[in-house]
Design an enzyme around this catalytic site. Structure first.
Site, PDB file in Angstrom:
ATOM      1  N   PRO A  89       0.844  -1.243   0.112  1.00  0.00           N
ATOM      2  CA  PRO A  89       0.034   0.134  -0.128  1.00  0.00           C
ATOM      3  C   PRO A  89       0.894   1.142   0.003  1.00  0.00           C
ATOM      4  CG  PRO A  89      -0.270  -1.021   2.035  1.00  0.00           C
ATOM      5  CD  PRO A  89       0.630  -2.100   1.307  1.00  0.00           C
ATOM      6  N   GLU A 116       3.219  -7.389   8.596  1.00  0.00           N
ATOM      7  CA  GLU A 116       3.302  -5.697   8.838  1.00  0.00           C
ATOM      8  C   GLU A 116       4.208  -5.159   7.535  1.00  0.00           C
ATOM      9  OE1 GLU A 116       2.021  -3.925  11.504  1.00  0.00           O
ATOM     10  OE2 GLU A 116       0.909  -5.687  11.287  1.00  0.00           O
ATOM     11  N   ARG A 154      -4.337  -8.093 -20.575  1.00  0.00           N
ATOM     12  CA  ARG A 154      -5.159  -7.770 -21.429  1.00  0.00           C
ATOM     13  C   ARG A 154      -4.355  -6.964 -22.506  1.00  0.00           C
ATOM     14  NH1 ARG A 154      -8.585  -4.385 -20.646  1.00  0.00           N
ATOM     15  NH2 ARG A 154     -10.433  -5.317 -21.329  1.00  0.00           N
ATOM     16  N   ASP A 169     -11.601   0.401 -24.358  1.00  0.00           N
ATOM     17  CA  ASP A 169     -11.807   0.275 -22.676  1.00  0.00           C
ATOM     18  C   ASP A 169     -11.921   1.655 -22.040  1.00  0.00           C
ATOM     19  OD1 ASP A 169     -11.562  -2.401 -22.825  1.00  0.00           O
ATOM     20  OD2 ASP A 169      -9.405  -2.328 -21.880  1.00  0.00           O
TER      21      ASP A 169
HETATM   22  N1  ADE Z   1      -0.990  -5.037   0.345  1.00  0.00           N
HETATM   23  C1  ADE Z   1      -1.973  -4.716   1.278  1.00  0.00           C
HETATM   24  N2  ADE Z   1      -2.578  -3.439   0.700  1.00  0.00           N
HETATM   25  C2  ADE Z   1      -2.030  -3.511  -0.722  1.00  0.00           C
HETATM   26  C3  ADE Z   1      -2.929  -2.596  -1.610  1.00  0.00           C
HETATM   27  N3  ADE Z   1      -3.515  -1.689  -1.440  1.00  0.00           N
HETATM   28  N4  ADE Z   1      -2.108  -2.591  -2.701  1.00  0.00           N
HETATM   29  C4  ADE Z   1      -1.137  -3.486  -2.913  1.00  0.00           C
HETATM   30  N5  ADE Z   1      -0.361  -4.414  -2.136  1.00  0.00           N
HETATM   31  C5  ADE Z   1      -1.117  -4.381  -0.921  1.00  0.00           C
END
Ligand code: ADE
Length: 252
Positions: A89, A116, A154, A169
């Site tokens: 994330p 984590e 794709r 698309d």
């Molecule tokens: N791992 C946990 N959440 C994630 C996300 N939003 N994008 C990529 N990897 C992740």
């Protein structure tokens, strides 16, 4: 394209990779996806792949040795020119342009993060790119890797078949896609828009483009800032904006 995926949960990929278009792409030799269990590269007796973080704070961190050893032994020389993507994330946010760009490589690798996080030295030693699929936190990087593989595949020529193209698309044109209809022409009093039944191809194209602009204006006006529009299309957009302002009694 060859894709190597490094994960603690390879079975999660059953289903998305073994059905429909991605299945066919693999059968046709357009896509070669190899799943590698990081645990197989842990050398200690209990095959430990995660440990508590130095400094405390709870949670577990994925260990550096099994991941680096897995990536180096699978990629070998190819490590020098293969994007190695860590799903996290904290990465830059994935979009259609990135999918298209990554589709140009003959080979890619994904490391699926868990717990984590991943020991920072994995990033330094083998990762070339960190990518997130959106501003929310999932339980791990497997689903993000599948999402990205799907979106990238794709764009590989032949994957979508002759009659489909990724060019039309939503997002590919910078606009959302126009509404679709199929038979019957009338259902519960809802009619298919007349231009689609007319057989006039130029008229159909005009209607589709106009409805794509309308839909983008209503749902994702932010996209219009970057879209390339003709003069008549800009006029249509101004009309839509004007209608919207009237309805909302704004700015008057
Ligand atoms: N791992 C946990 N959440 C994630 C996300 N939003 N994008 C990529 N990897 C992740």
């Amino acid at each position: 394209m060859r894709i190597d995926v490094f994960t603690l949960f390879p079975a999660m990929f059953d289903g998305p990779l073994t059905e429909s278009i991605l299945k066919r792409a693999q059968e046709n030799g357009l896509l070669n996806i190899r799943l590698h269990n990081i645990r197989d590269y842990a050398t200690d007796k209990h095959q430990v792949t995660d440990e508590p973080p130095y400094g405390g704070g709870g949670g577990m961190v994925m260990k550096v040795e099994p991941i680096v050893s897995a990536v180096e032994s699978v990629l070998g020389e190819a490590l020098a020119d293969t994007p190695v993507i860590l799903t996290t994330p904290q990465g830059r946010v994935f979009n259609q342009a990135m999918a298209k760009e990554l589709a140009q490589y003959p080979r890619l690798a994904f490391i699926c993060g868990r717990y984590e996080g991943v020991d920072e030295r994995v990033r330094i030693l083998v990762v070339t790119d960190e990518i997130s699929i959106g501003d929310y936190v999932l339980t791990g990087g497997e689903l993000p890797a599948m999402v990205m593989i799907d979106a990238i595949a794709r764009h590989i020529p032949g994957v979508l078949g002759a009659r489909w193209a990724a060019e039309e698309d939503s997002h590919a044109t910078g606009l959302l896609e126009y509404p679709h209809y199929t038979r019957p022409p009338s259902f519960r009093g809802l009619e298919v828009p007349a231009p689609l039944l007319s057989g006039d191809h130029a008229g159909i194209e005009r209607w589709r483009r106009q409805e794509a602009i309308r839909r983008t204006w209503l749902r994702r006006p932010d996209l219009l800032l970057k879209a390339t529009l003709t003069e008549p299309e800009k006029y249509l957009l101004a009309t839509l904006a004007d209608e919207w302002l009237r309805r909302n009694d704004n700015g008057r």
